[in-house]
Every structure is written in C-alpha cells, then in structure tokens.
Design a protein around this motif. Structure first.
Motif, PDB file in Angstrom:
ATOM      1  N   VAL A 108     -10.979   5.960   7.122  1.00 34.93           N
ATOM      2  CA  VAL A 108      -9.521   5.912   7.296  1.00 34.93           C
ATOM      3  C   VAL A 108      -8.910   4.947   6.079  1.00 34.93           C
ATOM      4  CG1 VAL A 108      -7.691   4.727   8.698  1.00 34.93           C
ATOM      5  CG2 VAL A 108      -9.723   5.541   9.957  1.00 34.93           C
ATOM      6  N   VAL A 109      -7.922   5.689   5.715  1.00 32.08           N
ATOM      7  CA  VAL A 109      -7.310   5.142   4.385  1.00 32.08           C
ATOM      8  C   VAL A 109      -5.967   4.582   4.831  1.00 32.08           C
ATOM      9  CG1 VAL A 109      -6.332   5.590   2.156  1.00 32.08           C
ATOM     10  CG2 VAL A 109      -8.258   6.758   2.791  1.00 32.08           C
ATOM     11  N   ALA A 110      -5.578   3.216   4.340  1.00 32.08           N
ATOM     12  CA  ALA A 110      -4.531   2.575   4.962  1.00 32.08           C
ATOM     13  C   ALA A 110      -3.927   1.771   3.496  1.00 32.08           C
ATOM     14  CB  ALA A 110      -4.747   1.458   5.916  1.00 32.08           C
ATOM     15  N   GLU A 111      -2.667   1.465   3.791  1.00 33.14           N
ATOM     16  CA  GLU A 111      -2.082   0.880   2.640  1.00 33.14           C
ATOM     17  C   GLU A 111      -1.356  -0.520   3.477  1.00 33.14           C
ATOM     18  OE1 GLU A 111       1.393   3.348   1.537  1.00 33.14           O
ATOM     19  OE2 GLU A 111       0.190   4.553   0.188  1.00 33.14           O
ATOM     20  N   PHE A 112      -1.460  -1.633   2.666  1.00 28.46           N
ATOM     21  CA  PHE A 112      -1.117  -2.920   3.268  1.00 28.46           C
ATOM     22  C   PHE A 112       0.055  -3.612   2.568  1.00 28.46           C
ATOM     23  CE2 PHE A 112      -4.414  -4.051   0.627  1.00 28.46           C
ATOM     24  CZ  PHE A 112      -3.792  -5.290  -0.237  1.00 28.46           C
ATOM     25  N   THR A 113       1.022  -4.383   3.369  1.00 24.46           N
ATOM     26  CA  THR A 113       1.854  -4.997   2.913  1.00 24.46           C
ATOM     27  C   THR A 113       1.961  -6.594   3.130  1.00 24.46           C
ATOM     28  OG1 THR A 113       3.401  -3.055   3.176  1.00 24.46           O
ATOM     29  CG2 THR A 113       4.729  -5.077   2.758  1.00 24.46           C
ATOM     30  N   PRO A 114       1.926  -7.498   2.341  1.00 25.72           N
ATOM     31  CA  PRO A 114       1.774  -8.821   2.614  1.00 25.72           C
ATOM     32  C   PRO A 114       3.263  -9.262   3.289  1.00 25.72           C
ATOM     33  CG  PRO A 114       1.044  -8.614   0.445  1.00 25.72           C
ATOM     34  CD  PRO A 114       1.706  -7.011   0.820  1.00 25.72           C
ATOM     35  N   VAL A 115       3.083 -10.173   4.456  1.00 23.07           N
ATOM     36  CA  VAL A 115       3.942 -10.755   5.087  1.00 23.07           C
ATOM     37  C   VAL A 115       3.936 -12.059   5.007  1.00 23.07           C
ATOM     38  CG1 VAL A 115       4.310  -8.537   6.456  1.00 23.07           C
ATOM     39  CG2 VAL A 115       2.865 -10.390   7.514  1.00 23.07           C
ATOM     40  N   VAL A 122      -0.340  -3.329   8.220  1.00 17.87           N
ATOM     41  CA  VAL A 122      -1.297  -2.242   7.803  1.00 17.87           C
ATOM     42  C   VAL A 122      -0.556  -0.932   8.263  1.00 17.87           C
ATOM     43  CG1 VAL A 122      -3.789  -1.261   8.078  1.00 17.87           C
ATOM     44  CG2 VAL A 122      -3.311  -3.772   7.890  1.00 17.87           C
ATOM     45  N   ASN A 123      -0.494  -0.025   7.536  1.00 12.65           N
ATOM     46  CA  ASN A 123       0.068   1.432   7.661  1.00 12.65           C
ATOM     47  C   ASN A 123      -1.228   2.309   7.448  1.00 12.65           C
ATOM     48  OD1 ASN A 123       1.377   3.587   8.062  1.00 12.65           O
ATOM     49  ND2 ASN A 123       2.804   3.285   6.262  1.00 12.65           N
ATOM     50  N   PHE A 124      -1.637   2.925   8.562  1.00 13.72           N
ATOM     51  CA  PHE A 124      -2.568   3.723   8.299  1.00 13.72           C
ATOM     52  C   PHE A 124      -2.123   5.082   7.884  1.00 13.72           C
ATOM     53  CE2 PHE A 124      -4.099   0.730  11.460  1.00 13.72           C
ATOM     54  CZ  PHE A 124      -5.452   0.315  10.831  1.00 13.72           C
ATOM     55  N   LYS A 125      -2.874   5.901   6.907  1.00 14.04           N
ATOM     56  CA  LYS A 125      -2.239   6.873   6.258  1.00 14.04           C
ATOM     57  C   LYS A 125      -3.141   8.271   6.322  1.00 14.04           C
ATOM     58  CE  LYS A 125       0.989   6.072   3.638  1.00 14.04           C
ATOM     59  NZ  LYS A 125       2.454   6.336   4.163  1.00 14.04           N
ATOM     60  N   ARG A 126      -4.533   7.961   6.490  1.00 11.62           N
ATOM     61  CA  ARG A 126      -5.074   9.276   6.306  1.00 11.62           C
ATOM     62  C   ARG A 126      -6.619   9.006   6.921  1.00 11.62           C
ATOM     63  NH1 ARG A 126      -7.106  11.602   0.252  1.00 11.62           N
ATOM     64  NH2 ARG A 126      -8.329  13.229   1.078  1.00 11.62           N
ATOM     65  N   SER A 127      -7.308   9.994   7.649  1.00 10.23           N
ATOM     66  CA  SER A 127      -8.283   9.976   8.144  1.00 10.23           C
ATOM     67  C   SER A 127      -9.456  11.065   7.782  1.00 10.23           C
ATOM     68  CB  SER A 127      -8.210  10.010   9.649  1.00 10.23           C
ATOM     69  OG  SER A 127      -9.504   9.998  10.404  1.00 10.23           O
TER      70      SER A 127
END
Length: 195
Positions: A108-115, A122-127
């Motif tokens: 699984v590929v995800a992008e993350f945004t520090p809060v 975490v925003n999951f983008k692709r499997s």
C-alpha cells in the motif's frame, strides 16, 4: 538492562505478536509504555534523518497485519514500512510466502501530512498485490524505486478511493537510531526496527 533491551527480549520469538500469549501481550504493552515514557526524541516528525528509511515490523497488535497468517499454506514473511520524508510518502509492504514460485507481495502506498510534532494524517493512495516473481520483486528498495518511476503492475494495481470517513493517523511515540514505536487510529501498536 535498559528498557529498550527488555522490550526487545520480550518480543523475541513472538512472530510479530502471533505467538504472544495474553500474558505476553500485557507484559509487552507495559514494556512499550515504559520505553515511550523515556522517549528521547520529543519531535520525531522533524527528525527526518532518523525517521526516513526502511523499517521492519517486530511486533504489532494490528489484527489486519496479523491476519495474513490465517490463510492455509501461506505465511507472512517480512513486513516493512518504508518512509520517504522528503516526499511525505509511506510504503507498507508484506511479503507472503508458502508455495514455491507463488510468493506474493501486498503493498500500500500512502501520503502523510504532519499535524503535530508526533502525529501524521495518512491518506492511502494505491494498493498493489501480485506474485513477487511477476512483479520482479527483489527488495523493498528496488520495488519502491520502480513504483516511484510510475511503473504499473496490472492486474491488481489500483487506486484507493478515499471516503469521507477515512481518518487514518499514526503517532510516533518513540524514535531512536534503530527502533520506532507508533500507535494508530484503530488503537494498534507497532514496534519496528530500522533495516
């Protein structure tokens, strides 16, 4: 003996948590909490030199990850979480083995945004799921390099549609040069060692 060494000793032979008894789980969670209390990296998200790289899963309470071993004749090989801080990306990779030549990679590929200084959304983008041999899988680094170049792996390479109630986050509660502890939005705990 340091708290870190005590925790690592308790994790030995537990197969990421699959072989942990209820008593083991209580002791491990207690040892994790003790180590988290003495975390010497209070702002782990900013420490990209420590955070970045390939991490191998040592222990988890995540039922999703532990369920890979519930399939007959298949068992989980290594599980990695690869973090690329400069691109705000995370790759979760599970090697599934069992029948020769039918080894599988689940990723699984995800992008993350520090809060905060400890937490990322975490925003999951692709499997991507497929036979390691057909995907040309040799190592996490080589595989990630191919994905980053835009390579597609049909037929089981698809975008993950985000629904409005998907609120995944991960909080890093302990980080040093070779060990990381994280807690997720589903209450799961993850202990990983740097590869």
């Amino acid at each position: 003996m340091s708290k870190k060494t005590q925790l690592l000793n308790q994790l030995a032979g537990k197969n990421r948590g699959l072989l942990a008894s209820e008593g083991d789980k209580v002791n491990i969670l207690s040892a994790i909490a003790e180590l988290e209390a003495e975390n010497r990296t209070p702002n782990p998200i900013e420490r990209t030199e420590l955070l970045g790289g390939n991490w191998r899963l040592l222990y988890t309470t995540s039922k999703d990850l532990l369920s890979f071993d519930r399939f007959p004749i298949l068992q989980t090989g290594q599980i990695y979480q690869c973090i690329i801080p400069e691109k705000s990306k995370v790759y979760n990779l599970a090697e599934v083995v069992g029948i020769p030549f039918l080894e599988v990679i689940v990723s699984v590929v995800a992008e993350f945004t520090p809060v905060s200084e400890k937490r990322v959304n975490v925003n999951f983008k692709r499997s991507i799921v497929g036979l390691q041999k057909l995907l040309g899988y040799k190592s996490p680094d080589a595989y990630i390099e191919e994905v980053e170049k835009g390579k597609k792996f049909p037929p089981l390479d698809f975008p993950i549609e985000r629904n409005s109630d998907q609120k995944a986050w991960l909080e890093i509660t302990y980080l040093d040069e070779d060990l990381r502890i994280s807690r997720g939005n589903r209450g799961s705990v993850f202990v990983l060692s740097k590869v």
